[in-house]
Write a protein that holds these residues in place. Structure first.
Motif, PDB file in Angstrom:
ATOM      1  N   THR A  57     -26.874  -7.666  14.613  1.00  0.00           N
ATOM      2  CA  THR A  57     -26.419  -8.648  13.623  1.00  0.00           C
ATOM      3  C   THR A  57     -27.069 -10.001  13.871  1.00  0.00           C
ATOM      4  O   THR A  57     -27.551 -10.657  12.933  1.00  0.00           O
ATOM      5  N   ALA A  58     -27.076 -10.425  15.126  1.00  0.00           N
ATOM      6  CA  ALA A  58     -27.700 -11.707  15.475  1.00  0.00           C
ATOM      7  C   ALA A  58     -29.197 -11.681  15.193  1.00  0.00           C
ATOM      8  O   ALA A  58     -29.769 -12.672  14.711  1.00  0.00           O
ATOM      9  N   ARG A  59     -29.851 -10.569  15.496  1.00  0.00           N
ATOM     10  CA  ARG A  59     -31.300 -10.478  15.252  1.00  0.00           C
ATOM     11  C   ARG A  59     -31.626 -10.576  13.766  1.00  0.00           C
ATOM     12  O   ARG A  59     -32.574 -11.269  13.368  1.00  0.00           O
ATOM     13  N   ALA A  60     -30.856  -9.887  12.939  1.00  0.00           N
ATOM     14  CA  ALA A  60     -31.127  -9.910  11.499  1.00  0.00           C
ATOM     15  C   ALA A  60     -30.971 -11.322  10.939  1.00  0.00           C
ATOM     16  O   ALA A  60     -31.827 -11.803  10.173  1.00  0.00           O
ATOM     17  N   PHE A  61     -29.878 -11.992  11.292  1.00  0.00           N
ATOM     18  CA  PHE A  61     -29.666 -13.372  10.850  1.00  0.00           C
ATOM     19  C   PHE A  61     -30.779 -14.288  11.362  1.00  0.00           C
ATOM     20  O   PHE A  61     -31.339 -15.099  10.607  1.00  0.00           O
ATOM     21  N   SER A  62     -31.114 -14.158  12.629  1.00  0.00           N
ATOM     22  CA  SER A  62     -32.047 -15.083  13.272  1.00  0.00           C
ATOM     23  C   SER A  62     -33.455 -14.943  12.731  1.00  0.00           C
ATOM     24  O   SER A  62     -34.179 -15.942  12.587  1.00  0.00           O
ATOM     25  N   ARG A  63     -33.863 -13.733  12.431  1.00  0.00           N
ATOM     26  CA  ARG A  63     -35.221 -13.552  11.897  1.00  0.00           C
ATOM     27  C   ARG A  63     -35.347 -14.131  10.502  1.00  0.00           C
ATOM     28  O   ARG A  63     -36.400 -14.674  10.148  1.00  0.00           O
ATOM     29  N   ARG A  64     -34.299 -14.030   9.697  1.00  0.00           N
ATOM     30  CA  ARG A  64     -34.301 -14.686   8.383  1.00  0.00           C
ATOM     31  C   ARG A  64     -34.344 -16.204   8.550  1.00  0.00           C
ATOM     32  O   ARG A  64     -35.064 -16.904   7.832  1.00  0.00           O
ATOM     33  N   PHE A  65     -33.541 -16.711   9.482  1.00  0.00           N
ATOM     34  CA  PHE A  65     -33.503 -18.149   9.761  1.00  0.00           C
ATOM     35  C   PHE A  65     -34.870 -18.636  10.224  1.00  0.00           C
ATOM     36  O   PHE A  65     -35.379 -19.665   9.757  1.00  0.00           O
ATOM     37  N   LEU A  66     -35.486 -17.899  11.137  1.00  0.00           N
ATOM     38  CA  LEU A  66     -36.815 -18.259  11.654  1.00  0.00           C
ATOM     39  C   LEU A  66     -37.856 -18.330  10.546  1.00  0.00           C
ATOM     40  O   LEU A  66     -38.688 -19.251  10.512  1.00  0.00           O
ATOM     41  N   LYS A  67     -37.809 -17.377   9.639  1.00  0.00           N
ATOM     42  CA  LYS A  67     -38.789 -17.330   8.557  1.00  0.00           C
ATOM     43  C   LYS A  67     -38.764 -18.595   7.713  1.00  0.00           C
ATOM     44  O   LYS A  67     -39.799 -19.110   7.300  1.00  0.00           O
ATOM     45  N   GLU A  68     -37.566 -19.129   7.471  1.00  0.00           N
ATOM     46  CA  GLU A  68     -37.448 -20.334   6.637  1.00  0.00           C
ATOM     47  C   GLU A  68     -37.521 -21.626   7.443  1.00  0.00           C
ATOM     48  O   GLU A  68     -38.059 -22.629   6.978  1.00  0.00           O
ATOM     49  N   HIS A  69     -36.985 -21.599   8.666  1.00  0.00           N
ATOM     50  CA  HIS A  69     -36.850 -22.828   9.450  1.00  0.00           C
ATOM     51  C   HIS A  69     -38.029 -23.078  10.380  1.00  0.00           C
ATOM     52  O   HIS A  69     -38.310 -24.228  10.744  1.00  0.00           O
ATOM     53  N   GLY A  70     -38.697 -22.009  10.820  1.00  0.00           N
ATOM     54  CA  GLY A  70     -39.807 -22.158  11.753  1.00  0.00           C
ATOM     55  C   GLY A  70     -39.402 -22.112  13.203  1.00  0.00           C
ATOM     56  O   GLY A  70     -40.246 -22.240  14.093  1.00  0.00           O
ATOM     57  N   GLY A  71     -38.114 -21.952  13.486  1.00  0.00           N
ATOM     58  CA  GLY A  71     -37.604 -21.833  14.846  1.00  0.00           C
ATOM     59  C   GLY A  71     -36.339 -21.000  14.833  1.00  0.00           C
ATOM     60  O   GLY A  71     -35.688 -20.854  13.801  1.00  0.00           O
ATOM     61  N   MET A  72     -35.993 -20.443  15.987  1.00  0.00           N
ATOM     62  CA  MET A  72     -34.791 -19.635  16.075  1.00  0.00           C
ATOM     63  C   MET A  72     -33.542 -20.515  15.998  1.00  0.00           C
ATOM     64  O   MET A  72     -33.571 -21.688  16.378  1.00  0.00           O
ATOM     65  N   PRO A  73     -32.427 -19.952  15.524  1.00  0.00           N
ATOM     66  CA  PRO A  73     -31.189 -20.741  15.423  1.00  0.00           C
ATOM     67  C   PRO A  73     -30.607 -21.053  16.793  1.00  0.00           C
ATOM     68  O   PRO A  73     -30.694 -20.253  17.725  1.00  0.00           O
ATOM     69  N   THR A  74     -30.012 -22.218  16.913  1.00  0.00           N
ATOM     70  CA  THR A  74     -29.258 -22.581  18.106  1.00  0.00           C
ATOM     71  C   THR A  74     -27.844 -22.016  17.998  1.00  0.00           C
ATOM     72  O   THR A  74     -27.425 -21.510  16.952  1.00  0.00           O
ATOM     73  N   ARG A  75     -27.097 -22.151  19.065  1.00  0.00           N
ATOM     74  CA  ARG A  75     -25.689 -21.767  19.046  1.00  0.00           C
ATOM     75  C   ARG A  75     -24.935 -22.525  17.955  1.00  0.00           C
ATOM     76  O   ARG A  75     -24.058 -21.964  17.285  1.00  0.00           O
ATOM     77  N   ASN A  76     -25.241 -23.794  17.765  1.00  0.00           N
ATOM     78  CA  ASN A  76     -24.589 -24.587  16.725  1.00  0.00           C
ATOM     79  C   ASN A  76     -24.876 -24.025  15.340  1.00  0.00           C
ATOM     80  O   ASN A  76     -23.973 -23.892  14.499  1.00  0.00           O
ATOM     81  N   HIS A  77     -26.128 -23.669  15.068  1.00  0.00           N
ATOM     82  CA  HIS A  77     -26.483 -23.093  13.768  1.00  0.00           C
ATOM     83  C   HIS A  77     -25.724 -21.787  13.541  1.00  0.00           C
ATOM     84  O   HIS A  77     -25.223 -21.532  12.434  1.00  0.00           O
ATOM     85  N   ALA A  78     -25.647 -20.949  14.577  1.00  0.00           N
ATOM     86  CA  ALA A  78     -24.935 -19.677  14.448  1.00  0.00           C
ATOM     87  C   ALA A  78     -23.454 -19.908  14.163  1.00  0.00           C
ATOM     88  O   ALA A  78     -22.852 -19.213  13.336  1.00  0.00           O
ATOM     89  N   ALA A  79     -22.853 -20.890  14.847  1.00  0.00           N
ATOM     90  CA  ALA A  79     -21.432 -21.174  14.643  1.00  0.00           C
ATOM     91  C   ALA A  79     -21.176 -21.695  13.236  1.00  0.00           C
ATOM     92  O   ALA A  79     -20.154 -21.345  12.611  1.00  0.00           O
ATOM     93  N   ILE A  80     -22.069 -22.525  12.705  1.00  0.00           N
ATOM     94  CA  ILE A  80     -21.910 -23.028  11.341  1.00  0.00           C
ATOM     95  C   ILE A  80     -21.970 -21.885  10.336  1.00  0.00           C
ATOM     96  O   ILE A  80     -21.165 -21.808   9.398  1.00  0.00           O
ATOM     97  N   TYR A  81     -22.923 -20.982  10.531  1.00  0.00           N
ATOM     98  CA  TYR A  81     -23.043 -19.823   9.643  1.00  0.00           C
ATOM     99  C   TYR A  81     -21.745 -19.008   9.656  1.00  0.00           C
ATOM    100  O   TYR A  81     -21.179 -18.693   8.602  1.00  0.00           O
ATOM    101  N   ALA A  82     -21.260 -18.661  10.849  1.00  0.00           N
ATOM    102  CA  ALA A  82     -20.044 -17.858  10.959  1.00  0.00           C
ATOM    103  C   ALA A  82     -18.826 -18.604  10.430  1.00  0.00           C
ATOM    104  O   ALA A  82     -17.967 -18.023   9.750  1.00  0.00           O
ATOM    105  N   ALA A  83     -18.743 -19.896  10.714  1.00  0.00           N
ATOM    106  CA  ALA A  83     -17.593 -20.694  10.281  1.00  0.00           C
ATOM    107  C   ALA A  83     -17.548 -20.837   8.766  1.00  0.00           C
ATOM    108  O   ALA A  83     -16.467 -20.740   8.154  1.00  0.00           O
ATOM    109  N   CYS A  84     -18.688 -21.069   8.146  1.00  0.00           N
ATOM    110  CA  CYS A  84     -18.714 -21.213   6.683  1.00  0.00           C
ATOM    111  C   CYS A  84     -18.319 -19.905   6.007  1.00  0.00           C
ATOM    112  O   CYS A  84     -17.550 -19.905   5.023  1.00  0.00           O
ATOM    113  N   ARG A  85     -18.809 -18.790   6.518  1.00  0.00           N
ATOM    114  CA  ARG A  85     -18.422 -17.505   5.932  1.00  0.00           C
ATOM    115  C   ARG A  85     -16.912 -17.277   6.085  1.00  0.00           C
ATOM    116  O   ARG A  85     -16.245 -16.831   5.145  1.00  0.00           O
ATOM    117  N   HIS A  86     -16.385 -17.595   7.258  1.00  0.00           N
ATOM    118  CA  HIS A  86     -14.958 -17.380   7.503  1.00  0.00           C
ATOM    119  C   HIS A  86     -14.111 -18.296   6.614  1.00  0.00           C
ATOM    120  O   HIS A  86     -13.080 -17.863   6.068  1.00  0.00           O
TER     121      HIS A  86
END
Length: 397
Positions: free
Chosen positions: A285-314
């Motif tokens: 799950t983390a790999r799928a999200f992160s590779r999409r994020f990398l494609k658009e952002h140019g870098g892998m997501p930080t812990r903060n980015h991951a928490a924002i993604y999960a928090a917004c969905r929740h």
């Protein structure tokens, strides 16, 4: 007031615009007015890599993946000033923003947390780490999704102590964050039969750590604990690498982002040990999200980015379940529903503290890495019950 203090609306695709963020339709039970989410982050200062435009992207991805209808994102720069952050949050809540998230630095998060309580609106803190945000300042409108100072200090210290790291020496930034981390870690060490052989303190913004590193080398310590953060930590780890400390002593830190390891490079950062709830390669799950994020952002997501993604969905799911934009009702739904933290099971406690297992990570040597962003090796799991403080009596209900 200047535009950057009021905030900007973002649309899917990345450009700033006055149009709302639109995604595939999804019915809301009773209140069809679109949700509004504010990303209050560091857009120009030292925390832009761990937050910044990546935080906005993470929220956009959450909206798209949740299939939410007409959800609007606003984003603004805190300028790393609590009064600025509080002013923006107040304006946003007054204009109908339902939830504010990110919030680097405890003073900023605390200021916005108080505004959210006053305005009876939701705040989800994903960046600032102080345990005070739940242990002392809990309220029904607030939740804390960042790895907090207790988890980041006590968790890795306990694991390293069990693995034989008995003698410690600390290099600590001399303000509340650093001293609190050192104090918490020291209590674990001495309570577990280990020894703290000494500590060196330095002011924020120090450039030369050579004398402190020499003291650490000559202390006889098995472990050098770096109670530092941000640019100071990056410079400290870099100079520790130049001194060859990791060849003879284990370097343990308490808060580092993958973007900082990327900037350092594996040659300098190798062997650095720390705790974190998220790494891009931790599961499918983390790999799928992160590779999409990398494609658009140019870098892998930080812990903060991951928490924002999960928090917004929740938050979006809880709002749909509650069938209302009322923050108390959404807060109750958020606490009642299980949380998917990118493949890691989590629960939101009554005090707003998100609870999950963390991992203890070690930065790989250059020879161990198989490619770009392949930086961490998992050493151990830190159980949630060991990582997080219990609910304080005042926050039980």
């Amino acid at each position: 007031m200047p535009t950057n203090l009021i905030g900007r609306r973002a649309v899917l695709g990345g450009a700033a615009s006055l149009a709302p963020v639109l995604a595939a339709p999804r019915a809301r039970a009773a209140d069809t007015k679109p949700l509004r989410i504010g990303i209050l982050t560091d857009e120009t200062g030292p925390y832009t890599d761990s937050g910044g435009r990546g935080s906005v992207l993470a929220a956009r991805m959450a909206i798209a993946d949740e299939g939410a209808q007409g959800v609007e994102i606003l984003h603004a720069d805190t300028q790393n000033k609590p009064d600025v952050a509080a002013s923006v949050a107040r304006q946003w809540y007054d204009s109908g923003v339902d939830m504010v998230t990110d919030l680097p630095v405890t003073s900023i998060a605390s200021a916005v947390q108080q505004v959210a309580k006053e305005k009876q609106r939701t705040v989800i803190i994903t960046a600032a780490a102080s345990t005070f945000l739940t242990a002392r300042d809990c309220n029904p409108y607030s939740s804390h999704w960042a790895d907090d100072t207790h988890a980041l200090s006590v968790g890795p210290t306990t694991q390293v102590l069990r693995a034989g790291g008995r003698k410690w020496y600390f290099i600590t930034v001399d303000y509340v964050f650093g001293t609190a981390m050192e104090k918490a870690a020291s209590a674990v060490i001495t309570g577990g039969g280990g020894q703290v052989l000494g500590a060196a303190r330095y002011p924020l913004g120090t450039q030369d750590y050579s004398s402190m590193l020499v003291q650490a080398q000559s202390s006889g310590a098995d472990v050098v604990g770096l109670a530092s953060v941000g640019n100071d930590l990056v410079n400290l780890v870099k100079q520790a690498g130049e001194f060859g400390i990791s060849a003879h002593q284990r370097l343990v830190g308490f808060l580092i982002y993958i973007t900082e390891v990327h900037a350092l490079g594996l040659k300098a950062a190798q062997g650095f040990t720390f705790a974190s709830s998220f790494y891009w390669d931790q599961n499918d799950t983390a790999r799928a999200f992160s590779r999409r994020f990398l494609k658009e952002h140019g870098g892998m997501p930080t812990r903060n980015h991951a928490a924002i993604y999960a928090a917004c969905r929740h938050f979006i799911r809880a709002s749909a379940t509650a069938g209302t934009r009322d923050a108390l009702a959404i807060g109750r739904a958020m606490r009642a529903m299980p949380v998917d933290y990118l493949g890691v099971p989590a629960t939101l406690r009554v005090d707003g503290r998100l609870i999950y297992d963390l991992a203890l990570w070690r930065v790989k040597t250059p020879a161990e890495s198989h490619g770009a962003w392949d930086y961490y090796t998992r050493l151990a799991t830190i159980p949630a019950a060991e990582a997080f403080l219990p609910v304080t009596p005042a926050c039980k209900g």
